[in-house]
Scaffold this active site. Structure first.
Site, PDB file in Angstrom:
ATOM      1  N   SER A 133      44.467  35.994  42.457  1.00 23.20           N
ATOM      2  CA  SER A 133      45.146  36.841  43.442  1.00 23.20           C
ATOM      3  C   SER A 133      45.959  35.979  44.402  1.00 23.20           C
ATOM      4  O   SER A 133      46.950  36.424  44.980  1.00 23.20           O
ATOM      5  CB  SER A 133      44.128  37.651  44.237  1.00 23.20           C
ATOM      6  OG  SER A 133      43.310  38.381  43.340  1.00 23.20           O
TER       7      SER A 133
ATOM      8  N   LEU B 271      44.379  43.019  42.225  1.00 27.91           N
ATOM      9  CA  LEU B 271      43.927  42.794  40.846  1.00 27.91           C
ATOM     10  C   LEU B 271      45.063  42.340  39.934  1.00 27.91           C
ATOM     11  O   LEU B 271      46.230  42.688  40.133  1.00 27.91           O
ATOM     12  CB  LEU B 271      43.294  44.080  40.305  1.00 27.91           C
ATOM     13  CG  LEU B 271      42.136  44.636  41.151  1.00 27.91           C
ATOM     14  CD1 LEU B 271      41.563  45.895  40.507  1.00 27.91           C
ATOM     15  CD2 LEU B 271      41.030  43.602  41.362  1.00 27.91           C
ATOM     16  N   HIS B 272      44.695  41.569  38.937  1.00 28.77           N
ATOM     17  CA  HIS B 272      45.654  41.052  37.963  1.00 28.77           C
ATOM     18  C   HIS B 272      45.009  41.123  36.580  1.00 28.77           C
ATOM     19  O   HIS B 272      43.891  41.641  36.426  1.00 28.77           O
ATOM     20  CB  HIS B 272      46.067  39.621  38.315  1.00 28.77           C
ATOM     21  CG  HIS B 272      44.902  38.716  38.601  1.00 28.77           C
ATOM     22  ND1 HIS B 272      44.016  38.296  37.639  1.00 28.77           N
ATOM     23  CD2 HIS B 272      44.451  38.180  39.772  1.00 28.77           C
ATOM     24  CE1 HIS B 272      43.105  37.528  38.172  1.00 28.77           C
ATOM     25  NE2 HIS B 272      43.327  37.448  39.478  1.00 28.77           N
TER      26      HIS B 272
ATOM     27  N   HIS C  35      41.326  40.319  36.063  1.00 31.40           N
ATOM     28  CA  HIS C  35      40.382  41.388  36.388  1.00 31.40           C
ATOM     29  C   HIS C  35      40.388  42.459  35.289  1.00 31.40           C
ATOM     30  O   HIS C  35      39.340  42.990  34.923  1.00 31.40           O
ATOM     31  CB  HIS C  35      40.758  42.056  37.716  1.00 31.40           C
ATOM     32  CG  HIS C  35      40.671  41.152  38.907  1.00 31.40           C
ATOM     33  ND1 HIS C  35      41.796  40.663  39.545  1.00 31.40           N
ATOM     34  CD2 HIS C  35      39.612  40.647  39.574  1.00 31.40           C
ATOM     35  CE1 HIS C  35      41.423  39.897  40.558  1.00 31.40           C
ATOM     36  NE2 HIS C  35      40.104  39.865  40.609  1.00 31.40           N
TER      37      HIS C  35
ATOM     38  N   GLY D  24      39.970  43.081  45.112  1.00 28.79           N
ATOM     39  CA  GLY D  24      41.262  43.752  44.972  1.00 28.79           C
ATOM     40  C   GLY D  24      42.371  42.751  44.669  1.00 28.79           C
ATOM     41  O   GLY D  24      42.116  41.625  44.249  1.00 28.79           O
TER      42      GLY D  24
END
Ligand code: PAF
Length: 292
Positions: free
Chosen positions: A197, A31-32, A35, A29
Site C-alpha cells: 500500500s 488494497l492491491h 490483498h 485497507g
C-alpha cells in the site's frame, strides 16, 4: 458482501456462518493485488460452503510517532469492490472507538491504546521491532482482538511482512489462539517490486529505483544456490547493490527462518533474507526465503 461496522453486528454475522470454515484476511485497507490474492486463496480454502471474512482498520496502535498513520491511504469504496470481486462474504470496518473504546482518542501507541495489550516477546523486538518500537505490540493486540471478534478457523497473512507473520504465529501458538495461520506468497509487480500500500507514496523517480531491493535479493539467492553460505558476504553484497541506487539500507540480513536469529558466519539451517530500506520518505521492506 456485507460491510459491517460494529462488533455486535459482526458477531451476528459470525453466528450465522456456523461451525464450518471461516477464513479471515485482516488488512489496513488501501488494497492491491497482493490483498486480492489473499482473499482469493481464502475463498479457495473455504469453498462454497465456508465463509470468507476480511477487516479494514488502520490500526493506530501499530504506528509510531512521526510515522504515516495520518496519511495512510483510506480508499474504502475501491477496497470494497476489490474484496467482493475476490470472493469476500463480509468485511469488518470498525472505527477506532469501536476497537479501543474510551482509549481511542489517543492516536498512536505513544499513548495508552488499551488497558491490556500483548507483549510480542523477543521476536517482536528485533529488526522491524527495533526500528519501530512498540509496532508488534500494536499488531499483536489488534490481531488478537480481531481474531476474538471474527473467530476465524484460518488467518491469512502475506509473506511480504515476514516478521509480522512470524510474530503472529508465535502469539497464536503461545496463547493457544484457536486459529491456523496461513502465510501466502508475496505478489510482485512485473519488475519485481513487492506490492505494498505504501508504494503509492513513491515518486516516478523513486518508483524506478525501488526494484533494486528485489534485484539485490535475487543476487543473494543466486549466490546461495551457487553454494555461498557466508552470511556476511550475502549481506554486504545486498547492501552495496541497494545503496548504489541511492536507497538507505536499514538492514539487509540473513536470518533463521523461524526464530529470525541472525546468521553469523556460516548459514547452516533455514534461512530468510530480510531487507528494509528508505527511499526518500518511504520505507520499503521485502524478503526472500533461501532455504526451509
Ligand atoms: O499487515 C497489515 O495490514 C496489518 O499489520 C494488520 C495485520 C492488518 C494488523 O493491523
Amino acid at each position: 458482501m456485507r460491510v459491517i461496522h460494529t462488533v455486535a453486528e459482526f458477531r451476528k454475522w459470525r453466528k450465522g456462518a456456523g461451525a464450518g470454515m471461516v477464513t479471515f484476511v485482516p488488512t489496513m485497507g488501501a488494497l492491491h493485488e497482493g490483498h486480492a490474492s489473499l482473499v482469493r486463496e481464502a475463498r479457495r480454502m473455504a469453498g462454497a460452503k465456508g465463509h470468507v471474512a476480511a477487516s479494514i482498520f488502520v490500526n493506530p496502535t501499530q504506528f509510531g510517532p512521526g510515522e504515516d498513520f495520518g496519511k495512510y491511504p483510506r480508499t474504502l469504496e475501491a477496497d470494497a469492490v476489490l474484496l467482493e470481486t475476490a470472493g469476500c462474504d463480509a468485511v469488518f470496518v470498525p472505527s477506532a472507538e469501536e476497537m479501543y473504546g474510551r482509549n481511542a482518542k489517543h492516536e498512536t501507541r505513544n499513548a495508552k491504546p488499551a488497558s491490556v495489550t500483548i507483549d510480542p516477546g523477543p521476536l517482536g523486538t528485533m529488526l522491524e521491532g527495533d526500528i519501530r518500537p512498540g509496532h508488534f505490540a500494536g499488531v499483536c493486540t489488534v490481531v488478537l482482538k480481531l481474531s476474538n471478534i471474527v473467530q476465524p478457523t484460518h488467518l491469512l497473512l502475506g509473506q511480504k511482512d515476514y516478521q509480522q507473520q512470524a510474530v503472529v504465529r508465535e502469539m497464536v501458538g503461545d496463547l493457544n489462539v484457536p486459529v491456523e495461520v496461513v502465510t501466502c506468497a508475496t505478489v510482485r509487480e512485473a519488475d519485481g517490486l513487492a506490492m505494498s500500500s505504501r508504494n503509492r507514496y513513491l515518486s516516478d523517480d523513486e518508483r524506478a529505483k525501488a526494484p533494486v531491493i528485489h534485484e539485490a535479493m535475487m543476487w543473494a539467492k543466486e549466490r546461495y544456490a551457487g553454494g555461498e553460505r557466508n552470511a556476511g558476504a550475502l549481506e554486504a553484497g545486498m547492501k552495496q547493490r541497494i545503496e548504489q541506487r541511492g536507497l538507505t539500507v536499514q538492514y539487509a540480513v540473513a536470518a533463521h527462518g523461524r526464530t529470525l536469529a541472525l546468521w553469523k558466519g556460516k548459514i547452516d539451517g533455514p534461512c530468510v533474507i530480510l531487507v528494509a530500506a528508505k527511499l526518500g520518505g518511504t520505507r520499503l521492506i521485502d524478503n526472500e526465503v533461501l532455504s526451509v
